[in-house]
Design an enzyme around this catalytic site. Structure first.
Site, PDB file in Angstrom:
ATOM      1  N   ASP A 263       0.866  -1.167   0.000  1.00 48.17           N
ATOM      2  CA  ASP A 263       0.000   0.000   0.000  1.00 48.17           C
ATOM      3  C   ASP A 263       0.912   1.229   0.000  1.00 48.17           C
ATOM      4  OD1 ASP A 263      -2.109   1.745   0.003  1.00 48.17           O
ATOM      5  OD2 ASP A 263      -3.170   0.842   1.683  1.00 48.17           O
TER       6      ASP A 263
HETATM    7  C1  NOJ Z   1      -3.915   4.025   0.125  1.00 47.63           C
HETATM    8  C2  NOJ Z   1      -5.129   3.173   0.326  1.00 47.63           C
HETATM    9  O1  NOJ Z   1      -5.049   2.499   1.557  1.00 47.63           O
HETATM   10  C3  NOJ Z   1      -5.354   2.147  -0.777  1.00 47.63           C
HETATM   11  O2  NOJ Z   1      -6.591   1.542  -0.588  1.00 47.63           O
HETATM   12  C4  NOJ Z   1      -5.251   2.794  -2.121  1.00 47.63           C
HETATM   13  O3  NOJ Z   1      -5.511   1.846  -3.127  1.00 47.63           O
HETATM   14  C5  NOJ Z   1      -3.871   3.395  -2.260  1.00 47.63           C
HETATM   15  N1  NOJ Z   1      -3.704   4.421  -1.241  1.00 47.63           N
HETATM   16  C6  NOJ Z   1      -3.614   3.974  -3.636  1.00 47.63           C
HETATM   17  O4  NOJ Z   1      -4.290   5.146  -3.810  1.00 47.63           O
END
Ligand code: NOJ
Length: 758
Positions: A263
């Site tokens: 993430d």
């Molecule tokens: C952080 C988030 O937790 C995740 O769900 C998301 O896909 C990513 N950022 C990318 O934007």
């Protein structure tokens, strides 16, 4: 391309080139078609890394992405195409209801259609991968990201996970109009301690395996090509560095062979969790755990080379990771056609087309949950109705994660109602007023700009004037439809709340309106279960509209005026108060089970200032019609062959063996005067086991639309596999003994029958 060719390509690549395949950069670094190297250098990304970049996050637009791809491939030493990834959650431009609302449809086809529409639009805009589905099990209404999940139930989430992956990817993600799905957030991100985003997760391995892992596994079985790590720690280890979780559980046990992406900045955060002294050590830990792509940091691209050369991590692990990324590009057909479906003409054709809008509207109509209705709904066209509240003329109803959707394309309640009952509006018999703002300036919500006014309101009007006009309208009306709710920024990522009530000003508005007109119908816009005690007390009908998406206003108007009956059911329990949270139906029997015949006994598992039960239970929801059930009938089908006999007259001595199927059937009849849908739900309880089992678990649901007077037999199947759990020895198995099956209209149903597993 054949695998041998990919392996040969890998052999030709330099160490740096391989590392850079794992490097992902955000679209905001692009200035036109090339990367702005100045800002990129500030973040520690070298020019070489940029030139050999593996993937881009959050960039969109067919023409632009085609040019970026062309430039990139010309400069790349092996002409390897980029992957374009983005958060296409409940739609790209045509926005569907938020995922939690889709869960309320209790119809996975709603999710499948939403994913198909999203894939069609996003692929035309040049996107190859979506960071969806999020299948985290959620049981804590304080956590803002419950809106991104399909709810609190293991089975419901698993069914939806499969449908979403199939919707995005189809049979072949390479096919036109399809994109790759990325399941997130592995694992158990939905259980942060105290509902605070990014917080530590404490779960027993049994709870993790029985409740939290099945939905991820269902998505992986459905062929999801990517998995995203979660921000949280599990058993005190950040997921992105958790070798047991990623290598053993995800890869070995679940058989996942695709790409594991971190993430956002989660590799760097390994050091912030104090597991690593610096970014280099964090990179080593992440690669060892099997994290393939580094989202948005320079941990891999700036530090892996040194770590590999120093022998701190093996180059074989890097090769494994790079090969998985190349395979993903290959599965999407990018080596043959690096632009895939990016096409400005197709973009124009699909984005917000009538077909997509109408699918979004139908989806929204299936997600509304009617909680109360004391002879208020449906509205009659002849009635004088005052639509009041900050959500009457509001177009920001797309939900926190619809980052490419635009409010201007959405239909507000006012627009939907004006279209549906044009004459009544023109005659002044239906009125609209705002009443108040969604939030006051002093209500601190990160991301919310207090100067930002209601998106559709024209001129500045004082709160007093807004209230005055609303009260005037309310006094003159037969009924008031109050459109209230949370601000979009009050849910979603970073949107944890310690109080889950409606904003202060809106509650004041409700109280004031209730003093002049008691015929109040509250329509709610929100991203989580709320404490609705006072709303319930002051109104005669309550309908949840969640964040309904682009066609929200049309769907709400159609439902309020009775063109369609509400058919949603709660995908999460709605607590009595925040103090009960997390509250969910599949709880466990304690040794001090609360007995209703002993209300004064304090030494029971109970609150002394609140009931144990939520205000509205999981699976609950009303319709404009009513349904009657006949008793449950059980029948065992041996060797997949029915013996042709009718179900037993009584259910005595029903025994299920491995390989057999238990058929659970019930007759349901529409006993009202309009068409409506019943969501027939089947729950099973394991009556005795070597570990404590949930009091009941959903094992089947079926949404049936019935005309007045129509009746239908609804049949569910129970197999040995569906009864498995992790027993005292952590074996995934069924223990022989007695089970209770419940069938009814929500998780509190007492309609039951017994069977044995032998
Ligand atoms: C952080 C988030 O937790 C995740 O769900 C998301 O896909 C990513 N950022 C990318 O934007």
């Amino acid at each position: 391309m054949e695998r041998e060719k990919l392996e040969a390509l890998l052999k030709e690549m330099t160490l740096e080139e391989k590392i850079n395949q794992l490097f992902q950069l955000h679209g905001s670094f692009f200035e036109g078609d090339t990367i702005a190297t100045g800002p990129a250098a500030e973040q520690g990304f070298s020019e070489r890394s940029i030139q050999e970049l593996g993937s881009v996050l959050g960039a969109i637009g067919a023409d632009s992405l085609k040019r970026i791809q062309k430039n990139h491939m010309e400069k790349h030493p092996h002409h390897i195409p980029l992957l374009f990834m983005a958060d296409v959650i409940n739609g790209y431009k045509t926005i569907f209801p938020i995922p939690l609302a889709q869960g309320a449809a209790f119809n996975e086809e709603v999710a499948r259609t939403g994913a198909e529409v999203a894939a069609r639009e996003a692929s035309a805009a040049g996107i190859h991968v979506t960071f969806s589905p999020m299948v985290d099990l959620v049981r804590d209404a304080r956590w803002g990201r419950v809106m991104e999940s399909n709810g609190e139930d293991v089975y419901l989430n698993s069914v939806y996970a499969k449908a979403l992956v199939e919707g995005y990817q189809g049979d072949d993600p390479k096919a036109e109009g399809k994109i790759a799905a990325c399941v997130k957030h592995f694992a158990a991100y939905g259980a942060p301690t105290a509902g605070r985003d990014y917080n530590n997760v404490e779960l027993s391995e049994r709870t993790l395996r029985d409740d939290y892992l099945p939905a991820y596994e269902a998505a992986i079985k459905a062929g999801a090509l990517l998995v995203m790590t979660s921000f949280n720690t599990l058993n005190r280890i950040p997921s992105t560095a958790n070798q047991w979780l990623m290598r053993k559980v995800l890869r070995e046990e679940m058989g996942f062979q695709g790409v594991l992406i971190s993430d956002w900045a989660a590799i760097e955060e390994i050091a912030k969790h104090d597991l690593a002294v610096d970014k280099k050590e964090a990179a080593v830990l992440a690669l060892k755990a099997g994290t393939d792509i580094d989202m948005m940091t320079n941990c891999y691209c700036a530090y892996l080379k040194e770590a590999i050369e120093a022998g701190e991590v093996s180059e074989d692990l890097l090769d494994e990771a790079v090969l998985r990324v190349l395979e993903l590009k290959n599965k999407l057909g990018l080596f043959e056609n690096p632009y895939k479906d990016a096409d400005a003409e197709q973009e124009k054709r699909w984005i917000l087309c009538e077909e997509h809008r109408s699918k979004s509207r139908k989806a929204a109509e299936e997600t509304f949950v009617l909680l109360e209705n004391d002879h208020m709904l449906p509205l009659k066209e002849t009635e004088r109705v005052a639509f009041i509240g900050p959500y009457v003329d509001e177009k920001k109803i797309l939900g926190f994660w619809s980052i490419f959707g635009e409010a201007k394309d959405a239909v507000s309640v006012k627009e939907g109602v004006s279209e549906r009952v044009k004459h009544a509006v023109e005659a002044g018999q239906v009125t609209f007023s705002q009443g108040c703002e969604i939030l006051t300036e002093e209500e601190f919500v990160p991301g919310f700009d207090p100067k930002e006014k209601n998106s559709a309101a024209g001129q500045e009007v004082s709160t007093e004037e807004m209230m005055r006009q609303a009260l005037e309208h309310a006094k003159q009306a037969d009924k008031v439809v109050l459109c209230l709710g949370e601000h979009t920024t009050q849910s979603g990522e970073g949107g944890s709340r310690a109080e889950i009530t409606l904003p202060r000003l809106q509650m004041e508005l409700l109280r004031k309106i209730a003093a002049v007109n008691e015929n109040i119908i509250v329509v709610l816009f929100h991203g989580r279960p709320l404490d609705l005690r006072e709303v319930k007390a002051l109104s005669k009908a309550v309908m949840l509209a969640w964040m309904p998406g682009t066609e929200g206003g049309n769907a709400i108007a159609a439902t309020l005026y009775g063109d369609v009956s509400p058919s949603g059911r709660l995908p999460m329990s709605f607590p009595y108060s925040v103090g009960q949270v997390p509250v969910f139906y599949a709880e466990f029997h304690t040794g001090r089970h609360m007995e209703s015949y002993m209300p004064d006994n304090r030494f029971q598992s109970r609150y002394i200032d609140a009931p144990n039960a939520p205000l509205y239970p999981f699976g609950y929801g009303l319709s404009y019609t009513t349904f009657a059930y006949e008793d449950i009938r059980l029948h065992v089908e041996k060797d997949n062959i029915s013996d042709g006999n009718a179900p037993e007259e009584n259910n005595d001595g029903i025994a299920l063996h491995t390989g057999e199927k238990l058929l659970v059937s019930v007759r349901v009849k529409n006993t009202g005067s309009v068409k409506g849908a019943e969501v027939v739900q089947m729950y099973v309880r394991d009556d005795k086991a070597s570990v404590v089992r949930p009091v009941r678990e959903l094992k089947g649901f079926s949404k049936v639309w019935l005309e007045p007077g129509e009746e239908r037999e609804v049949c569910f199947t129970v197999t040995e596999e569906m009864l498995r759990f992790h027993n005292i020895n952590m074996e995934h198995t069924v223990e022989p003994g007695s089970f209770t099956v419940f069938v009814g209209s929500d998780s509190t149903t007492e309609r039951q029958a017994q069977f044995c597993f032998l």
